[in-house]
Design an enzyme around this catalytic site. Structure first.
Site, PDB file in Angstrom:
ATOM      1  N   CYS A   1      13.767  10.936   6.783  1.00 28.32           N
ATOM      2  CA  CYS A   1      13.892  10.522   8.184  1.00 28.32           C
ATOM      3  C   CYS A   1      15.348  10.551   8.639  1.00 28.32           C
ATOM      4  O   CYS A   1      15.625  10.383   9.823  1.00 28.32           O
ATOM      5  CB  CYS A   1      13.261   9.163   8.394  1.00 28.32           C
ATOM      6  SG  CYS A   1      13.807   7.982   7.195  1.00 28.32           S
TER       7      CYS A   1
ATOM      8  N   LYS B   1       0.868  -1.182   0.000  1.00 21.95           N
ATOM      9  CA  LYS B   1       0.000   0.000   0.000  1.00 21.95           C
ATOM     10  C   LYS B   1       0.904   1.231   0.000  1.00 21.95           C
ATOM     11  O   LYS B   1       1.569   1.518   0.989  1.00 21.95           O
ATOM     12  CB  LYS B   1      -0.889   0.056   1.242  1.00 21.95           C
ATOM     13  CG  LYS B   1      -1.934   1.173   1.122  1.00 21.95           C
ATOM     14  CD  LYS B   1      -2.462   1.674   2.441  1.00 21.95           C
ATOM     15  CE  LYS B   1      -1.570   2.676   3.086  1.00 21.95           C
ATOM     16  NZ  LYS B   1      -1.375   3.937   2.319  1.00 21.95           N
ATOM     17  N   PRO B   2       0.933   1.964  -1.122  1.00 27.26           N
ATOM     18  CA  PRO B   2       1.743   3.195  -1.140  1.00 27.26           C
ATOM     19  C   PRO B   2       1.007   4.310  -0.397  1.00 27.26           C
ATOM     20  O   PRO B   2      -0.180   4.178  -0.094  1.00 27.26           O
ATOM     21  CB  PRO B   2       1.847   3.521  -2.632  1.00 27.26           C
ATOM     22  CG  PRO B   2       0.639   2.905  -3.256  1.00 27.26           C
ATOM     23  CD  PRO B   2       0.230   1.738  -2.399  1.00 27.26           C
ATOM     24  N   ALA B   3       1.711   5.395  -0.126  1.00 22.27           N
ATOM     25  CA  ALA B   3       1.080   6.529   0.546  1.00 22.27           C
ATOM     26  C   ALA B   3       0.030   7.144  -0.377  1.00 22.27           C
ATOM     27  O   ALA B   3       0.200   7.162  -1.596  1.00 22.27           O
ATOM     28  CB  ALA B   3       2.133   7.570   0.902  1.00 22.27           C
TER      29      ALA B   3
ATOM     30  N   GLU C   1      10.976  15.417  15.252  1.00 20.18           N
ATOM     31  CA  GLU C   1      11.493  15.533  13.904  1.00 20.18           C
ATOM     32  C   GLU C   1      10.722  16.657  13.190  1.00 20.18           C
ATOM     33  O   GLU C   1       9.494  16.634  13.162  1.00 20.18           O
ATOM     34  CB  GLU C   1      11.189  14.195  13.236  1.00 20.18           C
ATOM     35  CG  GLU C   1      11.927  13.868  12.023  1.00 20.18           C
ATOM     36  CD  GLU C   1      11.568  12.443  11.558  1.00 20.18           C
ATOM     37  OE1 GLU C   1      10.509  11.903  11.921  1.00 20.18           O
ATOM     38  OE2 GLU C   1      12.377  11.894  10.806  1.00 20.18           O
TER      39      GLU C   1
ATOM     40  N   GLU D   1      10.833   0.989   9.759  1.00 22.31           N
ATOM     41  CA  GLU D   1      11.751   2.126   9.588  1.00 22.31           C
ATOM     42  C   GLU D   1      10.951   3.349   9.987  1.00 22.31           C
ATOM     43  O   GLU D   1      10.075   3.783   9.241  1.00 22.31           O
ATOM     44  CB  GLU D   1      12.182   2.278   8.126  1.00 22.31           C
ATOM     45  CG  GLU D   1      12.955   1.121   7.552  1.00 22.31           C
ATOM     46  CD  GLU D   1      14.370   1.035   8.063  1.00 22.31           C
ATOM     47  OE1 GLU D   1      14.800   1.904   8.856  1.00 22.31           O
ATOM     48  OE2 GLU D   1      15.051   0.071   7.678  1.00 22.31           O
TER      49      GLU D   1
HETATM   50  P1  ADP Z   1       3.420  10.709   7.539  1.00 23.86           P
HETATM   51  O1  ADP Z   1       2.867  11.458   8.715  1.00 23.86           O
HETATM   52  O2  ADP Z   1       4.801  11.042   7.207  1.00 23.86           O
HETATM   53  O3  ADP Z   1       2.513  10.721   6.346  1.00 23.86           O
HETATM   54  P2  ADP Z   1       2.442   8.129   8.258  1.00 23.86           P
HETATM   55  O4  ADP Z   1       3.035   7.149   9.202  1.00 23.86           O
HETATM   56  O5  ADP Z   1       1.122   8.730   8.613  1.00 23.86           O
HETATM   57  O6  ADP Z   1       3.552   9.221   8.030  1.00 23.86           O
HETATM   58  O7  ADP Z   1       2.285   7.497   6.821  1.00 23.86           O
HETATM   59  C1  ADP Z   1       3.131   6.507   6.292  1.00 23.86           C
HETATM   60  C2  ADP Z   1       2.280   5.445   5.645  1.00 23.86           C
HETATM   61  O8  ADP Z   1       1.439   4.878   6.638  1.00 23.86           O
HETATM   62  C3  ADP Z   1       1.361   5.954   4.538  1.00 23.86           C
HETATM   63  O9  ADP Z   1       1.299   4.966   3.516  1.00 23.86           O
HETATM   64  C4  ADP Z   1       0.023   6.055   5.241  1.00 23.86           C
HETATM   65  O10 ADP Z   1      -1.072   5.891   4.374  1.00 23.86           O
HETATM   66  C5  ADP Z   1       0.100   4.881   6.190  1.00 23.86           C
HETATM   67  N1  ADP Z   1      -0.791   4.960   7.348  1.00 23.86           N
HETATM   68  C6  ADP Z   1      -1.131   6.046   8.067  1.00 23.86           C
HETATM   69  N2  ADP Z   1      -1.975   5.704   9.072  1.00 23.86           N
HETATM   70  C7  ADP Z   1      -2.172   4.366   8.988  1.00 23.86           C
HETATM   71  C8  ADP Z   1      -2.936   3.401   9.738  1.00 23.86           C
HETATM   72  N3  ADP Z   1      -3.672   3.754  10.781  1.00 23.86           N
HETATM   73  N4  ADP Z   1      -2.883   2.116   9.343  1.00 23.86           N
HETATM   74  C9  ADP Z   1      -2.124   1.745   8.290  1.00 23.86           C
HETATM   75  N5  ADP Z   1      -1.396   2.601   7.548  1.00 23.86           N
HETATM   76  C10 ADP Z   1      -1.405   3.889   7.885  1.00 23.86           C
END
Ligand code: ADP
Length: 481
Positions: free
Chosen positions: A289, A180-182, A386, A255
């Protein structure tokens, strides 16, 4: 969008070798952080699609793991060749959705591909062991076997490299993967999938599911078919996902966030230190990071170092990442901008001085001027959290003992940096820093050949290098009577 190969721009998920919509046909919009223009839509999938992808990966693994290491290596090599061929398109897509300068996007594609090339080679070196037995009629052996289906969640700051750093070792050893990408940067991931398909990597071996993070994350972490979970992102979400993985006792790699110290001793080569800091601090507009987060400068060189840094930061060109001369792009979103603004305001309210920048930048809604703060102290927010933005906070210190204590005064332990020319001091400091990575007279430390990872709450496991394979294999012991 001016891609040489428009077929790399995919607005569907890639599950079991097919390009699909969400089951409920919902989508979400992806914007360009430079000017908020609309780039496209991707499916808003949830747990059901994640489950389908996991089952496809489970079925595909049965034959993928039976291939020889050389066959898997050849698939990876073929994929890497296609990524090289389409590097420019991949870089353009990345700059559009992430905002980073095109020169950095090109470097990231090379870096991302270096993991595929490296693990295509490592695939052939997953050696076992023969152990001398205590009994004359026994033979003891250790086999390394692929752990099974891998699920991974990746962040937006390195939209391609954080994917390949996980999937390349997984595929190399005979695992299959669901990613699952961001939500901010799905198009880089989907373009990689398009090239994996073109490389002939069999259906189900590499899957991309876009959509609702918590729903997909819940399926990834609870589904018993997933045997390994790998995450790069915030410490807060990492802890939550680690907890969720406890339900099925998955092998977990994390990470997470850093809070890197960057120490300049009075015997340092100051020009070298400024060059290193510019690379470490301002790459990706401070959104990595391993970015220097707290810059500790010994008092005898504090003023000279500050002056040199101001001259370097003044020269940074800010704007649209697609402009070849730009070195600083926008921040990724409003939340990022707000965090940076708060960190600067908190420092100034508590006695810091802004000697350069300190405010938003007129290039666009999500831009912040590269900033240098002096007179920092350890009670400020920046000392503890950070910042993830283009802020260089300078702390003054007197002694080695003092700076080691300040550097280690954090729950994070990812990257650290220091500059000195005294060999005795170099060894003392390198050993005393409680960090997984230490740059000594060097601001850019990431490479596919070395282990990337952190101490303390910065994570578990290592990525890249020969150590990076270990996270994707099970050790099986055979005792032959
Ligand atoms: P950032 O604040 O830098 O965006 P996150 O940890 O929120 O860092 O996001 C990193 C990844 O984790 C993204 O792919 C995001 O969609 C995912 N993510 C965020 N919240 C959740 C969650 N509750 N469960 C699974 N994945 C998540």
């Amino acid at each position: 969008m001016t891609l040489q190969n428009p077929l790399l721009f995919k607005q569907h998920c890639y599950i079991d070798g097919k390009w699909v919509n969400a089951l409920n046909q919902k989508t979400h919009l992806v914007n360009n952080p430079y000017d908020q223009s609309e780039l496209g839509h991707v499916p808003m999938c949830g747990a059901a699609e994640a489950k389908q992808a996991i089952e496809a990966a489970f079925n595909a693994q049965k034959s993928w793991k039976m291939l020889t290491a050389l066959q898997r290596s050849t698939y990876l090599r073929c994929w890497a060749d296609l990524i090289d061929k389409h590097k420019e398109d991949l870089a353009i897509l990345m700059t559009l959705e992430q905002g980073k300068p095109i020169t950095e996007a090109r470097s990231e594609i090379e870096y991302a591909n270096s993991f595929i090339k490296w693990f295509a080679e490592e695939a052939r070196r997953v050696y076992g062991d023969v152990i001398p037995s205590n009994k004359p009629k026994q033979h003891l052996l250790v086999l390394k076997q692929p752990i099974g289906v891998v699920a991974a969640i990746t962040p937006w700051n390195f939209p391609a490299a954080m994917i390949t750093r996980k999937c390349a070792p997984a595929l190399a050893v005979g695992c299959t993967i669901v990613i699952k990408p961001a939500e901010e940067t799905p198009f880089s991931a989907l373009a990689l999938a398009a090239l994996a398909e073109q490389a002939g990597i069999p259906a189900g071996v590499f899957n991309i599911v876009t959509g609702n993070p918590s729903d997909i994350g819940a399926e990834f972490t609870h589904n018993p078919l997933v045997r390994k979970f790998s995450f790069t992102g915030s410490t807060q979400v990492g802890k939550l996902l680690m907890q969720q993985c406890a339900s099925t006792v998955k092998k977990v790699s994390l990470e997470l966030g850093g809070n890197a110290p960057f120490i300049v001793f009075d015997d340092a080569d100051l020009d070298l230190a400024v060059t290193g800091l510019m690379a470490s601090k301002f790459r990706n507009t401070g959104q990595t990071c391993i970015c220097a987060n707290r810059i500790f400068v010994q008092e005898a060189v504090y003023d000279a170092f500050t002056q040199k840094l101001v001259s370097a930061v003044k020269k940074l060109r800010i704007g649209n990442g697609l402009d070849e001369s730009v070195q600083q792009g926008p921040l990724i979103n409003e939340a990022a901008l707000e965090k940076v603004t708060n960190h600067v305001a908190d420092a100034i309210a508590n006695g810091a001085a802004s000697v350069f920048g300190g405010k938003r930048h007129e290039a666009g809604k999500l831009f912040f001027t590269p900033t240098i703060l002096t007179d920092m102290n350890m009670s400020m927010l920046i000392a503890r959290e950070e910042t993830f933005g283009p802020i260089a906070p300078l702390f003054r210190f007197k002694t080695e003992e003092e700076v080691i204590a300040m550097s280690n005064e954090t729950n994070a332990g990812l990257a650290s940096y220091f500059y000195s020319q005294d060999i005795h001091r170099i060894w003392r400091i390198a050993e005393a820093l409680q960090y997984g990575m230490v740059g000594v007279n060097e601001g850019i430390i990431s490479t596919e050949v070395a282990p990337f990872g952190g101490y303390k709450e910065s994570g578990i496991g290592r990525e890249g290098s020969r150590y990076g394979i270990e996270d994707y294999v099970e050790i099986k012991y055979l005792c032959m009577g």
